[in-house]
Design a protein around this motif. Structure first.
Motif, PDB file in Angstrom:
ATOM      1  N   GLY A   1     -26.713   9.785 -11.616  1.00 49.52           N
ATOM      2  CA  GLY A   1     -26.468   9.665 -13.050  1.00 49.52           C
ATOM      3  C   GLY A   1     -26.462   8.216 -13.511  1.00 49.52           C
ATOM      4  O   GLY A   1     -27.053   7.879 -14.550  1.00 49.52           O
ATOM      5  N   ALA A   2     -25.819   7.351 -12.728  1.00 50.53           N
ATOM      6  CA  ALA A   2     -25.787   5.927 -13.081  1.00 50.53           C
ATOM      7  C   ALA A   2     -27.190   5.321 -13.017  1.00 50.53           C
ATOM      8  O   ALA A   2     -27.581   4.539 -13.897  1.00 50.53           O
ATOM      9  CB  ALA A   2     -24.831   5.182 -12.159  1.00 50.53           C
ATOM     10  N   VAL A   3     -27.960   5.679 -12.008  1.00 50.33           N
ATOM     11  CA  VAL A   3     -29.333   5.168 -11.885  1.00 50.33           C
ATOM     12  C   VAL A   3     -30.189   5.668 -13.052  1.00 50.33           C
ATOM     13  O   VAL A   3     -30.989   4.911 -13.620  1.00 50.33           O
ATOM     14  CB  VAL A   3     -29.951   5.568 -10.529  1.00 50.33           C
ATOM     15  N   ALA A   4     -30.014   6.911 -13.444  1.00 49.24           N
ATOM     16  CA  ALA A   4     -30.776   7.461 -14.567  1.00 49.24           C
ATOM     17  C   ALA A   4     -30.477   6.700 -15.856  1.00 49.24           C
ATOM     18  O   ALA A   4     -31.382   6.442 -16.661  1.00 49.24           O
ATOM     19  CB  ALA A   4     -30.472   8.946 -14.741  1.00 49.24           C
ATOM     20  N   VAL A   5     -29.228   6.331 -16.049  1.00 43.52           N
ATOM     21  CA  VAL A   5     -28.864   5.569 -17.248  1.00 43.52           C
ATOM     22  C   VAL A   5     -29.506   4.181 -17.214  1.00 43.52           C
ATOM     23  O   VAL A   5     -30.055   3.725 -18.221  1.00 43.52           O
ATOM     24  CB  VAL A   5     -27.327   5.461 -17.376  1.00 43.52           C
ATOM     25  N   VAL A   6     -29.455   3.513 -16.064  1.00 47.67           N
ATOM     26  CA  VAL A   6     -30.071   2.188 -15.953  1.00 47.67           C
ATOM     27  C   VAL A   6     -31.575   2.280 -16.221  1.00 47.67           C
ATOM     28  O   VAL A   6     -32.138   1.460 -16.952  1.00 47.67           O
ATOM     29  CB  VAL A   6     -29.787   1.562 -14.563  1.00 47.67           C
TER      30      VAL A   6
ATOM     31  N   ILE B   1     -32.218   2.735 -19.879  1.00 50.50           N
ATOM     32  CA  ILE B   1     -32.014   1.482 -20.615  1.00 50.50           C
ATOM     33  C   ILE B   1     -33.224   0.576 -20.432  1.00 50.50           C
ATOM     34  O   ILE B   1     -33.732  -0.007 -21.397  1.00 50.50           O
ATOM     35  CB  ILE B   1     -30.727   0.771 -20.141  1.00 50.50           C
ATOM     36  N   LEU B   2     -33.701   0.454 -19.193  1.00 49.88           N
ATOM     37  CA  LEU B   2     -34.819  -0.444 -18.915  1.00 49.88           C
ATOM     38  C   LEU B   2     -36.138   0.055 -19.516  1.00 49.88           C
ATOM     39  O   LEU B   2     -36.910  -0.726 -20.073  1.00 49.88           O
ATOM     40  CB  LEU B   2     -34.979  -0.630 -17.414  1.00 49.88           C
ATOM     41  N   ILE B   3     -36.417   1.341 -19.399  1.00 50.69           N
ATOM     42  CA  ILE B   3     -37.706   1.867 -19.851  1.00 50.69           C
ATOM     43  C   ILE B   3     -37.699   2.203 -21.338  1.00 50.69           C
ATOM     44  O   ILE B   3     -38.595   1.811 -22.079  1.00 50.69           O
ATOM     45  CB  ILE B   3     -38.108   3.101 -19.025  1.00 50.69           C
ATOM     46  N   PHE B   4     -36.664   2.926 -21.781  1.00 53.05           N
ATOM     47  CA  PHE B   4     -36.658   3.431 -23.152  1.00 53.05           C
ATOM     48  C   PHE B   4     -35.820   2.584 -24.107  1.00 53.05           C
ATOM     49  O   PHE B   4     -35.723   2.897 -25.288  1.00 53.05           O
ATOM     50  CB  PHE B   4     -36.161   4.880 -23.181  1.00 53.05           C
TER      51      PHE B   4
END
Length: 174
Positions: free
Chosen positions: A130-135, A138-141
């Motif tokens: 979940g934390a990786v998905a948020v990062v 943030i970076l891509i979208f």
């Protein structure tokens, strides 16, 4: 602190807190943990030992029985919309089949991870995911994240690191 309007009896801090949402979040977390612990017991106990494929065979119909009526009730005319989309573009059927196949492999992988590690490790990995998905979002979208959200994700990452270190120490002491 923001000034209170006469028509708003609730302090500003509580405007962002919804008791129902909080109860649902705690309930979902507890249900997820219970499911993972039960599957860990079923995959590893000597009396009830199942392999990952058999466990998936038993759990999938239960999920359909629970989720299908909920979907039909909550999603307005979902069957009609899906059929209309399939008539317009048959590619949607292939996307649904592809999505179902991915879901199958995700569940199978979860069972295998639980069998070879533990239910707690699977939960920690889920939080890390979940934390990786948020990062990544943030970076891509360029999705915005509040200070509170950032604090929560930071706490999650710290928890994952602490669990990893505790696991290493536990394995080294054996």
């Amino acid at each position: 602190m923001l000034p209170k309007s006469p028509s708003d009896p609730m302090p500003p801090v509580f405007r962002f807190f919804h008791l129902f949402g909080f109860i649902m979040c705690v309930g979902a977390t507890a249900a997820r943990a219970l499911k993972t612990v039960v599957q860990g017991i079923l995959l590893s106990s000597e009396g009830e030992k199942l392999n990952s494929m058999n466990l998936l065979l038993y759990m999938a119909p239960i999920a359909v029985v629970v989720l299908l009526p909920a979907t039909l009730y909550i999603e307005e005319n979902v069957v009609g919309i899906t059929i209309a989309l399939a008539r317009q573009d048959f590619g949607i059927v292939w996307l649904l089949l592809f999505n179902s196949t991915l879901a199958y492999f995700v569940n199978l992988t979860n069972f295998l991870v639980t069998k070879h590690t533990s239910a707690l490790t699977l939960q920690v990995l889920g939080n890390a995911k979940g934390a990786v998905a948020v990062v990544v979002s943030i970076l891509i979208f360029r999705n915005p994240v509040s200070v509170t959200g950032m604090a929560g994700y930071t706490l999650t990452v710290i928890g994952v690191i602490l669990y990893s270190e505790a696991k290493k120490r536990s394995n080294n002491s054996k």
